[in-house]
Design a protein around this motif. Structure first.
Motif, PDB file in Angstrom:
ATOM      1  N   SER A 275       3.739  -0.727  -2.297  1.00 36.54           N
ATOM      2  CA  SER A 275       3.670   0.668  -1.855  1.00 36.54           C
ATOM      3  C   SER A 275       4.521   1.562  -2.745  1.00 36.54           C
ATOM      4  CB  SER A 275       4.140   0.783  -0.407  1.00 36.54           C
ATOM      5  OG  SER A 275       5.489   0.357  -0.276  1.00 36.54           O
ATOM      6  N   TYR A 276       4.135   2.811  -2.827  1.00 41.16           N
ATOM      7  CA  TYR A 276       4.896   3.840  -3.534  1.00 41.16           C
ATOM      8  C   TYR A 276       4.520   5.177  -2.909  1.00 41.16           C
ATOM      9  CZ  TYR A 276       0.483   4.057  -6.189  1.00 41.16           C
ATOM     10  OH  TYR A 276      -0.830   4.133  -6.555  1.00 41.16           O
ATOM     11  N   PRO A 277       5.261   6.257  -3.181  1.00 39.27           N
ATOM     12  CA  PRO A 277       4.977   7.537  -2.527  1.00 39.27           C
ATOM     13  C   PRO A 277       3.507   7.941  -2.612  1.00 39.27           C
ATOM     14  CG  PRO A 277       7.046   7.687  -3.681  1.00 39.27           C
ATOM     15  CD  PRO A 277       6.464   6.342  -4.034  1.00 39.27           C
ATOM     16  N   GLY A 278       2.896   8.089  -1.453  1.00 34.94           N
ATOM     17  CA  GLY A 278       1.500   8.458  -1.383  1.00 34.94           C
ATOM     18  C   GLY A 278       0.550   7.278  -1.281  1.00 34.94           C
ATOM     19  N   TYR A 279       1.070   6.072  -1.455  1.00 36.73           N
ATOM     20  CA  TYR A 279       0.247   4.861  -1.374  1.00 36.73           C
ATOM     21  C   TYR A 279       0.900   3.906  -0.387  1.00 36.73           C
ATOM     22  CZ  TYR A 279      -1.922   0.410  -2.741  1.00 36.73           C
ATOM     23  OH  TYR A 279      -2.567  -0.797  -2.736  1.00 36.73           O
ATOM     24  N   ALA A 280       0.175   3.549   0.682  1.00 39.85           N
ATOM     25  CA  ALA A 280       0.748   2.754   1.769  1.00 39.85           C
ATOM     26  C   ALA A 280       0.993   1.303   1.401  1.00 39.85           C
ATOM     27  CB  ALA A 280      -0.162   2.819   2.996  1.00 39.85           C
ATOM     28  N   GLY A 281       0.408   0.832   0.310  1.00 36.99           N
ATOM     29  CA  GLY A 281       0.604  -0.546  -0.114  1.00 36.99           C
ATOM     30  C   GLY A 281      -0.646  -1.382   0.079  1.00 36.99           C
ATOM     31  N   ASN A 282      -0.551  -2.647  -0.302  1.00 41.50           N
ATOM     32  CA  ASN A 282      -1.669  -3.578  -0.173  1.00 41.50           C
ATOM     33  C   ASN A 282      -1.771  -4.051   1.275  1.00 41.50           C
ATOM     34  OD1 ASN A 282      -2.221  -3.630  -3.060  1.00 41.50           O
ATOM     35  ND2 ASN A 282      -0.305  -4.789  -3.250  1.00 41.50           N
ATOM     36  N   LEU A 283      -2.874  -3.742   1.907  1.00 44.94           N
ATOM     37  CA  LEU A 283      -3.041  -4.024   3.328  1.00 44.94           C
ATOM     38  C   LEU A 283      -4.248  -4.921   3.572  1.00 44.94           C
ATOM     39  CD1 LEU A 283      -2.472  -0.371   4.581  1.00 44.94           C
ATOM     40  CD2 LEU A 283      -0.788  -2.223   4.569  1.00 44.94           C
ATOM     41  N   LYS A 284      -4.348  -5.418   4.785  1.00 41.61           N
ATOM     42  CA  LYS A 284      -5.521  -6.174   5.183  1.00 41.61           C
ATOM     43  C   LYS A 284      -6.634  -5.207   5.585  1.00 41.61           C
ATOM     44  CE  LYS A 284      -3.493 -10.558   6.605  1.00 41.61           C
ATOM     45  NZ  LYS A 284      -4.332 -11.311   5.650  1.00 41.61           N
ATOM     46  N   THR A 285      -7.869  -5.641   5.424  1.00 45.07           N
ATOM     47  CA  THR A 285      -9.013  -4.808   5.774  1.00 45.07           C
ATOM     48  C   THR A 285      -9.894  -5.535   6.767  1.00 45.07           C
ATOM     49  OG1 THR A 285      -9.014  -3.799   3.568  1.00 45.07           O
ATOM     50  CG2 THR A 285     -11.010  -3.552   4.893  1.00 45.07           C
ATOM     51  N   ASP A 286     -10.231  -4.856   7.859  1.00 47.41           N
ATOM     52  CA  ASP A 286     -11.138  -5.421   8.834  1.00 47.41           C
ATOM     53  C   ASP A 286     -12.554  -5.393   8.262  1.00 47.41           C
ATOM     54  OD1 ASP A 286     -13.125  -4.815  11.300  1.00 47.41           O
ATOM     55  OD2 ASP A 286     -11.458  -6.062  11.989  1.00 47.41           O
ATOM     56  N   GLN A 287     -13.176  -6.551   8.177  1.00 54.33           N
ATOM     57  CA  GLN A 287     -14.475  -6.643   7.530  1.00 54.33           C
ATOM     58  C   GLN A 287     -15.567  -5.887   8.286  1.00 54.33           C
ATOM     59  OE1 GLN A 287     -14.855  -8.021   4.425  1.00 54.33           O
ATOM     60  NE2 GLN A 287     -12.628  -8.108   4.612  1.00 54.33           N
ATOM     61  N   ALA A 288     -15.435  -5.776   9.599  1.00 56.89           N
ATOM     62  CA  ALA A 288     -16.460  -5.101  10.392  1.00 56.89           C
ATOM     63  C   ALA A 288     -16.365  -3.589  10.311  1.00 56.89           C
ATOM     64  CB  ALA A 288     -16.363  -5.552  11.847  1.00 56.89           C
ATOM     65  N   SER A 289     -15.147  -3.055  10.369  1.00 52.52           N
ATOM     66  CA  SER A 289     -14.972  -1.602  10.433  1.00 52.52           C
ATOM     67  C   SER A 289     -14.470  -0.978   9.137  1.00 52.52           C
ATOM     68  CB  SER A 289     -13.989  -1.259  11.560  1.00 52.52           C
ATOM     69  OG  SER A 289     -12.688  -1.764  11.251  1.00 52.52           O
ATOM     70  N   GLY A 290     -13.913  -1.802   8.241  1.00 51.08           N
ATOM     71  CA  GLY A 290     -13.318  -1.266   7.031  1.00 51.08           C
ATOM     72  C   GLY A 290     -11.939  -0.680   7.256  1.00 51.08           C
ATOM     73  N   ALA A 291     -11.385  -0.866   8.460  1.00 55.83           N
ATOM     74  CA  ALA A 291     -10.077  -0.308   8.795  1.00 55.83           C
ATOM     75  C   ALA A 291      -8.954  -1.082   8.124  1.00 55.83           C
ATOM     76  CB  ALA A 291      -9.881  -0.322  10.313  1.00 55.83           C
ATOM     77  N   SER A 292      -7.869  -0.380   7.847  1.00 53.98           N
ATOM     78  CA  SER A 292      -6.692  -0.988   7.231  1.00 53.98           C
ATOM     79  C   SER A 292      -5.658  -1.311   8.295  1.00 53.98           C
ATOM     80  CB  SER A 292      -6.091  -0.038   6.192  1.00 53.98           C
ATOM     81  OG  SER A 292      -7.004   0.211   5.145  1.00 53.98           O
ATOM     82  N   TYR A 293      -5.011  -2.471   8.155  1.00 56.71           N
ATOM     83  CA  TYR A 293      -4.002  -2.882   9.126  1.00 56.71           C
ATOM     84  C   TYR A 293      -3.067  -3.899   8.477  1.00 56.71           C
ATOM     85  CZ  TYR A 293      -6.449  -7.358   9.712  1.00 56.71           C
ATOM     86  OH  TYR A 293      -7.004  -8.598   9.508  1.00 56.71           O
ATOM     87  N   ASN A 294      -1.969  -4.200   9.160  1.00 59.74           N
ATOM     88  CA  ASN A 294      -1.064  -5.250   8.672  1.00 59.74           C
ATOM     89  C   ASN A 294      -0.529  -6.123   9.794  1.00 59.74           C
ATOM     90  OD1 ASN A 294       0.806  -3.567   9.890  1.00 59.74           O
ATOM     91  ND2 ASN A 294       1.914  -3.052   8.007  1.00 59.74           N
ATOM     92  N   ALA A 295      -1.025  -5.910  11.027  1.00 59.10           N
ATOM     93  CA  ALA A 295      -0.524  -6.714  12.143  1.00 59.10           C
ATOM     94  C   ALA A 295      -1.601  -6.918  13.193  1.00 59.10           C
ATOM     95  CB  ALA A 295       0.686  -6.040  12.783  1.00 59.10           C
ATOM     96  N   ASN A 296      -1.687  -8.132  13.698  1.00 60.41           N
ATOM     97  CA  ASN A 296      -2.576  -8.463  14.809  1.00 60.41           C
ATOM     98  C   ASN A 296      -1.801  -8.358  16.113  1.00 60.41           C
ATOM     99  OD1 ASN A 296      -5.181  -9.542  13.504  1.00 60.41           O
ATOM    100  ND2 ASN A 296      -3.579 -10.648  12.395  1.00 60.41           N
ATOM    101  N   GLY A 297      -2.492  -7.899  17.161  1.00 64.24           N
ATOM    102  CA  GLY A 297      -1.820  -7.727  18.435  1.00 64.24           C
ATOM    103  C   GLY A 297      -2.591  -8.310  19.600  1.00 64.24           C
ATOM    104  N   ALA A 298      -2.194  -7.912  20.793  1.00 63.24           N
ATOM    105  CA  ALA A 298      -2.819  -8.395  22.021  1.00 63.24           C
ATOM    106  C   ALA A 298      -4.277  -7.956  22.095  1.00 63.24           C
ATOM    107  CB  ALA A 298      -2.053  -7.849  23.233  1.00 63.24           C
ATOM    108  N   GLN A 299      -5.063  -8.752  22.799  1.00 63.24           N
ATOM    109  CA  GLN A 299      -6.470  -8.443  23.036  1.00 63.24           C
ATOM    110  C   GLN A 299      -7.268  -8.290  21.745  1.00 63.24           C
ATOM    111  OE1 GLN A 299      -6.965  -8.740  26.201  1.00 63.24           O
ATOM    112  NE2 GLN A 299      -4.792  -8.623  26.716  1.00 63.24           N
TER     113      GLN A 299
END
Length: 320
Positions: A275-299
């Motif tokens: 990550s650097y200013p303006g760039y959140a860093g290398n993240l995981k991508t949900d294959q179904a929605s294309g959403a970016s995330y870095n943590a799995n949670g409940a449900q």
């Protein structure tokens, strides 16, 4: 020139944070990405942290859909849920806070010298809704504190106050996206976070919206499909990390106790490696929605959580 202006603005924002110690503690800096001096590291100032069983009481102020409430509720549940979600998880993020901050501080207290600190767990106590906004839709910070008291947190517990997207709060969008405070007399603390979807998504819902200031990059797709609520999770995580590690302004922080950098705010704008200013860093991508995330949670939920400063390595640690 743009970078210089952005940094100057960030420093100005830091100065503008609420001046009273209890309200100023942990106010999340806006998205200008203030970069702290590496020589001035976050440290323990021998104050009290929250540990053991932390009871959380929630107050919803304004109109939230049931889906929005569930996304936030599931995040709180994910902090210490058993069994843990798939790695990387919200529980792993919390474990860093517990091991690097809370357990060490608990072991250092006089009545626990040499003892083993109890694992800290977050327990959901109760929820209260004020759908009709009984205090109006323009709140002062004093009213936010009053709402926290209305949630009736237990001693050693935390009240979480969430304001809807059409509710304005003193300082919201101008100098902070959320804050945490405390009542030393009752031994309770609170966190307030607002929904910035219609007020300032570029400031308080980044990286799920184009940033208001600084380097411009395409926004990420929110993991729960809601720019405002997924932005709230980022701010809630940041403030919750601050409230448990520095609830009364004298525990873990960097800089001035009146406007401190804390466990998450010491690592602004960092969510993944590189990550650097303006760039959140290398993240995981949900294959179904294309959403970016870095943590799995409940449900089966997915979240984006801020980096945490690791006192053992004096570096900012991300989940991915």
């Amino acid at each position: 020139m743009a970078a210089i202006c952005a940094k100057a603005l960030a420093l100005a924002v830091a100065v503008m944070l609420v001046s009273t110690p209890q309200l100023a503690v942990g106010a999340r800096r806006r998205m200008e990405l203030y970069q702290p001096n590496p020589a001035d590291m976050l440290s323990y100032h021998n104050g009290q942290v929250l540990h053991g069983d932390i009871a959380v009481s929630i107050l919803w102020y304004g109109q939230f859909t049931q889906v929005q409430k569930t996304v936030i509720y599931d995040f709180v549940l994910s902090l210490t849920m058993m069994p843990q979600a798939a790695s990387p998880s919200v529980a792993q993020w919390w474990s860093t806070i517990d091991q690097q901050y809370l357990s060490k501080a608990a072991q250092a207290t006089p009545n626990n010298a040499g003892g083993e600190a109890k694992r800290t767990q977050v327990l959901l106590a109760n929820q209260v809704s004020d759908d009709d906004c009984s205090m109006g839709k323009s709140l002062t910070l004093a009213q936010v504190s009053a709402l926290a008291a209305r949630a009736k947190p237990n001693k050693g517990g935390v009240a979480l106050v969430f304001t809807a997207q059409d509710v304005t709060v003193e300082g919201f969008c101008m100098s902070q996206c959320g804050l945490h405070g405390s009542d030393a007399a009752s031994g309770t603390a609170y966190v307030w976070v607002g929904n910035a979807a219609t007020q300032c998504p570029g400031q308080c819902a980044w990286p799920f919206h184009q940033p208001e200031y600084g380097p411009q990059g395409p926004p990420l797709t929110p993991p729960n499909g809601d720019v405002g609520v997924d932005g709230m999770i980022v701010n809630l995580a940041s403030e919750f990390a601050g409230v448990v590690t520095n609830p009364f302004g004298d525990a873990y922080y960097q800089g001035s106790s009146d406007a401190p950098l804390e466990a998450a705010t010491a690592c602004p704008g960092q969510f993944g490696s590189g990550s650097y200013p303006g760039y959140a860093g290398n993240l995981k991508t949900d294959q179904a929605s294309g959403a970016s995330y870095n943590a799995n949670g409940a449900q089966g939920r997915k979240y984006l959580l801020p980096a945490l400063f690791n006192p053992s390595t004096s570096t900012c640690s991300t989940l991915v």
